[in-house]
Design a protein around this motif. Structure first.
Motif, PDB file in Angstrom:
ATOM      1  N   ALA A  70       0.825  -1.213   0.000  1.00 52.48           N
ATOM      2  CA  ALA A  70       0.000   0.000   0.000  1.00 52.48           C
ATOM      3  C   ALA A  70       0.856   1.259   0.000  1.00 52.48           C
ATOM      4  N   ALA A  71       2.002   1.218   0.687  1.00 53.50           N
ATOM      5  CA  ALA A  71       2.899   2.376   0.705  1.00 53.50           C
ATOM      6  C   ALA A  71       3.600   2.567  -0.635  1.00 53.50           C
ATOM      7  N   ASP A  72       4.008   1.474  -1.252  1.00 50.76           N
ATOM      8  CA  ASP A  72       4.760   1.544  -2.509  1.00 50.76           C
ATOM      9  C   ASP A  72       3.874   1.745  -3.726  1.00 50.76           C
ATOM     10  N   HIS A  73       2.583   1.433  -3.602  1.00 55.63           N
ATOM     11  CA  HIS A  73       1.677   1.484  -4.759  1.00 55.63           C
ATOM     12  C   HIS A  73       0.400   2.233  -4.395  1.00 55.63           C
ATOM     13  N   PRO A  74       0.520   3.533  -4.120  1.00 51.76           N
ATOM     14  CA  PRO A  74      -0.671   4.305  -3.734  1.00 51.76           C
ATOM     15  C   PRO A  74      -1.717   4.294  -4.843  1.00 51.76           C
ATOM     16  N   GLY A  75      -2.993   4.230  -4.434  1.00 50.00           N
ATOM     17  CA  GLY A  75      -4.079   4.252  -5.400  1.00 50.00           C
ATOM     18  C   GLY A  75      -4.505   2.899  -5.917  1.00 50.00           C
ATOM     19  N   THR A  76      -3.804   1.832  -5.501  1.00 54.97           N
ATOM     20  CA  THR A  76      -4.146   0.506  -6.040  1.00 54.97           C
ATOM     21  C   THR A  76      -5.172  -0.226  -5.190  1.00 54.97           C
ATOM     22  N   VAL A  77      -5.300   0.143  -3.902  1.00 52.53           N
ATOM     23  CA  VAL A  77      -6.322  -0.453  -3.038  1.00 52.53           C
ATOM     24  C   VAL A  77      -7.034   0.680  -2.303  1.00 52.53           C
ATOM     25  N   ASP A  78      -8.227   0.386  -1.813  1.00 50.84           N
ATOM     26  CA  ASP A  78      -9.066   1.417  -1.195  1.00 50.84           C
ATOM     27  C   ASP A  78      -9.036   1.396   0.328  1.00 50.84           C
ATOM     28  N   ALA A  79      -8.570   0.320   0.917  1.00 53.83           N
ATOM     29  CA  ALA A  79      -8.426   0.214   2.367  1.00 53.83           C
ATOM     30  C   ALA A  79      -7.535  -0.988   2.657  1.00 53.83           C
ATOM     31  N   VAL A  80      -6.958  -1.001   3.867  1.00 58.14           N
ATOM     32  CA  VAL A  80      -6.106  -2.109   4.310  1.00 58.14           C
ATOM     33  C   VAL A  80      -6.618  -2.597   5.655  1.00 58.14           C
ATOM     34  N   VAL A  81      -6.801  -3.916   5.775  1.00 58.86           N
ATOM     35  CA  VAL A  81      -7.201  -4.541   7.032  1.00 58.86           C
ATOM     36  C   VAL A  81      -6.104  -5.506   7.447  1.00 58.86           C
ATOM     37  N   LEU A  82      -5.653  -5.380   8.689  1.00 59.42           N
ATOM     38  CA  LEU A  82      -4.535  -6.178   9.183  1.00 59.42           C
ATOM     39  C   LEU A  82      -5.000  -7.072  10.322  1.00 59.42           C
ATOM     40  N   ASN A  83      -4.671  -8.338  10.201  1.00 60.44           N
ATOM     41  CA  ASN A  83      -4.988  -9.356  11.199  1.00 60.44           C
ATOM     42  C   ASN A  83      -3.672  -9.764  11.858  1.00 60.44           C
ATOM     43  N   SER A  84      -3.378  -9.180  13.034  1.00 57.69           N
ATOM     44  CA  SER A  84      -2.148  -9.479  13.786  1.00 57.69           C
ATOM     45  C   SER A  84      -0.907  -9.362  12.906  1.00 57.69           C
ATOM     46  N   PRO A  85      -0.622  -8.172  12.371  1.00 59.13           N
ATOM     47  CA  PRO A  85       0.496  -8.020  11.434  1.00 59.13           C
ATOM     48  C   PRO A  85       1.854  -8.131  12.124  1.00 59.13           C
ATOM     49  N   LEU A 141       5.421   4.954   6.916  1.00 58.06           N
ATOM     50  CA  LEU A 141       5.043   4.561   5.558  1.00 58.06           C
ATOM     51  C   LEU A 141       4.165   5.592   4.859  1.00 58.06           C
ATOM     52  N   GLY A 142       3.421   6.370   5.594  1.00 61.48           N
ATOM     53  CA  GLY A 142       2.586   7.400   4.972  1.00 61.48           C
ATOM     54  C   GLY A 142       1.494   6.858   4.070  1.00 61.48           C
TER      55      GLY A 142
END
Length: 349
Positions: free
Chosen positions: A163-178, A266-267
């Motif tokens: 998500a940090a390296d490829h902005p605009g490719t996904v609309d949200a990020v969900v993390l399960n115990s990252p 990461l911004g």
């Protein structure tokens, strides 16, 4: 995971037992999946890279009718020594109006069958190729307008780096115990990481942690979850094995490089939901503790790293959650699914 003062000798190659290969049904590389109907598996060719174990493809898993039911979709990235089998999690997303896709990354899970060292990828950024191709299939071929990236453990680290390296490719990020930091003291994280970096430059194949070297029974996490012991889940022990695949210096050094990137910030510009247990299990956790805490990673480290991901990060802790929250006990996993789908409804509409 602890780092010993010196590396052990390289482990013998793991002999992988290949499950029966389903009959190929389409020239495009789509086959019936090992999960059975309505699941199918699509082979995604990738460019072999020196940063990865030998492997020339990834596998995208989805239901046969994907693409025609929902405008929105979820792309799931598995953890280390893992693969997608959590069909009940997929159903939770489907019920919420999201088509579900899971990507077994190159050299991992379905795509690691027959390899001498599955999951042995020296730079996780090499997975960007198959993630990009999977997203292209999801958006361009199947016509989904919005895509949520869902990552568990190492897959969570992979998700935030993507998500940090490829902005605009996904609309949200969900993390399960990252896996955003190395579990252990500050001394282990600093000096241990320096040692791993040093070893990896000369002996990337050296085994740093071999879960099968000193015991002949399941670790408490496996014992708490798998049906063969005290759990309710029946995953394929060839693809998510006990003992887990050995951790080699090249792999761990690559993970630490990305974890340092997280620490530097990461911004990420899309909303992020980070879910984890309320409790970090002790190193000598018993079976009951393993069923209601994270005995793999540090919950405190996940929460500490959350602000470094972006400006729109929500943290949700799940009481009695285990490391893979989707495999928690009934009440905890339902709370996890409700937290995720409720958050998505609030943030994406």
């Amino acid at each position: 995971m602890t780092v010993p003062p010196m590396p052990s000798e390289p482990a013998e190659p793991i002999e992988a037992t290949e499950p029966p290969r389903p009959e190929r049904i389409e020239a495009s590389g789509i086959e019936p999946d090992l999960l059975g109907e309505p699941w199918v598996a699509r082979r995604i060719p990738v460019t072999p890279a020196p940063e990865a174990a030998v492997g020339d493809h990834a596998v995208l898993v989805h239901q046969r009718q994907a693409g025609g039911r929902h405008d929105r979709a979820v792309l799931h990235l598995h953890g280390r020594s893992d693969y997608f089998f959590q069909t009940h999690m997929a159903q939770a997303f489907l019920d919420a109006g999201y088509e579900f896709y899971a990507l077994d990354l190159r050299a991992c899970g379905r795509a690691g069958i027959g390899l001498p060292s599955p999951h042995d990828v020296r730079d996780l950024r090499v997975h960007a190729e198959e993630i990009r191709r999977a997203l292209r299939i999801i958006r361009s071929e199947h016509g989904h307008g919005e895509v949520v990236l869902h990552g568990h453990s190492t897959g969570g680290l992979q998700a935030v780096i993507w998500a940090a390296d490829h902005p605009g490719t996904v609309d949200a990020v969900v993390l399960n115990s990252p896996w955003l930091d190395l579990r252990g003291t500050a001394l282990v994280r600093s000096y241990g990481s320096a040692l791993v970096d040093l070893i990896s430059r000369r002996w990337p194949d050296r085994v740093i942690d071999d879960p099968g070297a000193s015991r002949d029974k399941p670790d408490v996490y496996v014992e708490a979850l798998h049906r063969d012991w005290s759990g309710e889940w029946d995953w394929d022990l060839r693809l998510k094995p006990f003992p887990a695949f050995p951790v080699r210096a090249g792999f761990l050094a690559g993970v630490r490089r990305l974890q340092r990137r997280v620490h530097h910030g990461l911004g990420i510009r899309v909303p992020i939901l980070l879910c984890c247990s309320t409790t970090t299990g002790s190193p000598d956790a018993d079976l009951e503790e393993a069923k209601r805490s994270d005995v793999v990673l540090s919950v405190e480290q996940m929460i500490a790293r959350a602000p470094f991901l972006g400006n729109d990060v929500t943290v949700r802790q799940i009481p009695d959650g285990v490391h893979d929250l989707s495999l928690s006990g009934p009440r905890a996993r339902e709370e996890y699914f409700a937290a995720v789908t409720g958050w998505l409804a609030a943030r994406l509409g």
